[in-house]
Design a protein around this motif. Structure first.
Motif, short mmCIF file in Angstrom:
data_model
loop_
_atom_site.label_atom_id
_atom_site.label_comp_id
_atom_site.label_asym_id
_atom_site.label_seq_id
_atom_site.Cartn_x
_atom_site.Cartn_y
_atom_site.Cartn_z
N UNK A 41 -67.14 -21.51 40.64
CA UNK A 41 -67.67 -22.81 41.08
C UNK A 41 -66.71 -23.41 42.10
N UNK A 42 -66.70 -22.84 43.32
CA UNK A 42 -65.71 -23.27 44.31
C UNK A 42 -65.82 -24.75 44.67
N UNK A 43 -67.03 -25.30 44.71
CA UNK A 43 -67.18 -26.73 45.06
C UNK A 43 -66.42 -27.61 44.07
N UNK A 44 -66.60 -27.37 42.77
CA UNK A 44 -65.92 -28.16 41.74
C UNK A 44 -64.42 -27.91 41.76
N UNK A 45 -64.01 -26.65 41.92
CA UNK A 45 -62.58 -26.33 41.93
C UNK A 45 -61.89 -26.99 43.12
N UNK A 46 -62.52 -26.97 44.28
CA UNK A 46 -61.92 -27.61 45.46
C UNK A 46 -61.91 -29.12 45.31
N UNK A 47 -62.92 -29.68 44.67
CA UNK A 47 -62.95 -31.13 44.43
C UNK A 47 -61.80 -31.54 43.52
N UNK A 48 -61.41 -30.68 42.59
CA UNK A 48 -60.30 -30.97 41.67
C UNK A 48 -59.00 -31.24 42.42
N UNK A 49 -58.84 -30.61 43.58
CA UNK A 49 -57.61 -30.77 44.36
C UNK A 49 -57.79 -31.75 45.51
N UNK A 50 -58.93 -32.44 45.53
CA UNK A 50 -59.15 -33.47 46.54
C UNK A 50 -59.93 -33.05 47.77
N UNK A 51 -60.58 -31.91 47.70
CA UNK A 51 -61.35 -31.43 48.84
C UNK A 51 -62.84 -31.46 48.50
N UNK A 52 -63.46 -32.59 48.82
CA UNK A 52 -64.89 -32.77 48.55
C UNK A 52 -65.69 -32.29 49.75
N UNK A 53 -66.53 -31.29 49.52
CA UNK A 53 -67.34 -30.72 50.60
C UNK A 53 -68.76 -31.25 50.51
N UNK A 59 -70.05 -22.26 50.58
CA UNK A 59 -68.60 -22.11 50.43
C UNK A 59 -68.29 -20.65 50.15
N UNK A 60 -67.49 -20.06 51.01
CA UNK A 60 -67.09 -18.66 50.86
C UNK A 60 -65.59 -18.62 50.58
N UNK A 61 -65.22 -17.98 49.47
CA UNK A 61 -63.82 -17.83 49.11
C UNK A 61 -63.45 -16.36 49.32
N UNK A 62 -62.42 -16.13 50.11
CA UNK A 62 -61.93 -14.78 50.36
C UNK A 62 -60.57 -14.65 49.71
N UNK A 63 -60.48 -13.77 48.72
CA UNK A 63 -59.20 -13.50 48.06
C UNK A 63 -58.61 -12.26 48.72
N UNK A 64 -57.49 -12.44 49.39
CA UNK A 64 -56.88 -11.33 50.12
C UNK A 64 -55.73 -10.73 49.33
N UNK A 65 -55.69 -9.42 49.31
CA UNK A 65 -54.56 -8.72 48.69
C UNK A 65 -53.37 -8.84 49.62
N UNK A 95 -68.35 -23.17 54.87
CA UNK A 95 -66.90 -23.29 54.78
C UNK A 95 -66.31 -21.99 54.27
N UNK A 96 -65.33 -21.48 54.98
CA UNK A 96 -64.66 -20.23 54.61
C UNK A 96 -63.21 -20.56 54.26
N UNK A 97 -62.80 -20.19 53.06
CA UNK A 97 -61.44 -20.43 52.61
C UNK A 97 -60.77 -19.11 52.29
N UNK A 98 -59.62 -18.88 52.90
CA UNK A 98 -58.83 -17.68 52.61
C UNK A 98 -57.76 -18.06 51.60
N UNK A 99 -57.80 -17.40 50.47
CA UNK A 99 -56.83 -17.63 49.40
C UNK A 99 -56.04 -16.33 49.24
N UNK A 100 -54.83 -16.27 49.83
CA UNK A 100 -54.04 -15.04 49.72
C UNK A 100 -53.64 -14.76 48.28
#
Length: 134
Positions: A41-53, A59-65, A95-100
């Protein structure tokens, strides 16, 4: 956070985004539960840290190795790229978020005493009568 789509981020808005994105990174690196929410649930998780979309946005989350080539790129360069992706998302609605991957601390060059300080902290006595150095 930002509601108007056809505008570049002000410096304050950019700093607000960077703060929220940094919190998302640190939370995903330090909490498996948060990392799982970011995926499910990226929308809710990002809202938890103050990023309301905006509602209805994609919302696309890319987890990079860990990638040695990416590690060579400066942190500032990666952050600038993420800011640009966020600005593009404000325009497109995607919205594309890269999470290393969680960074690993290289402990191979630490001796046993240094490693103990990292793990448990060190005690530094200032020799003033107000502290308990005994």
């Amino acid at each position: 956070m930002i509601e108007e789509k056809d505008m570049a981020l002000s410096e304050a808005q950019k700093n607000e985004f960077i703060d929220a994105y940094t919190k998302a990174l640190l939370s995903s690196w330090s909490s498996d539960e948060y990392a799982a929410r970011l995926e499910s649930d990226p929308r809710a998780a990002l809202a938890e840290v103050g990023l309301d979309l905006p509602e209805g946005s994609v919302i696309e989350i890319t987890r990079a190795a860990a990638d040695p080539a990416a590690a060579a790129q400066s942190q500032e360069g990666r952050l600038d790229r993420q800011v640009a992706l966020y600005e593009a998302g404000l325009e497109s609605g995607t919205f594309e978020f890269h999470i290393p991957a969680t960074p690993q601390i290289d402990t191979s060059e630490l001796d046993v005493d240094e490693l103990a300080e990292v793990a448990g902290g060190s005690i530094n006595c200032c020799c003033c009568p107000c502290c308990c150095c005994g």
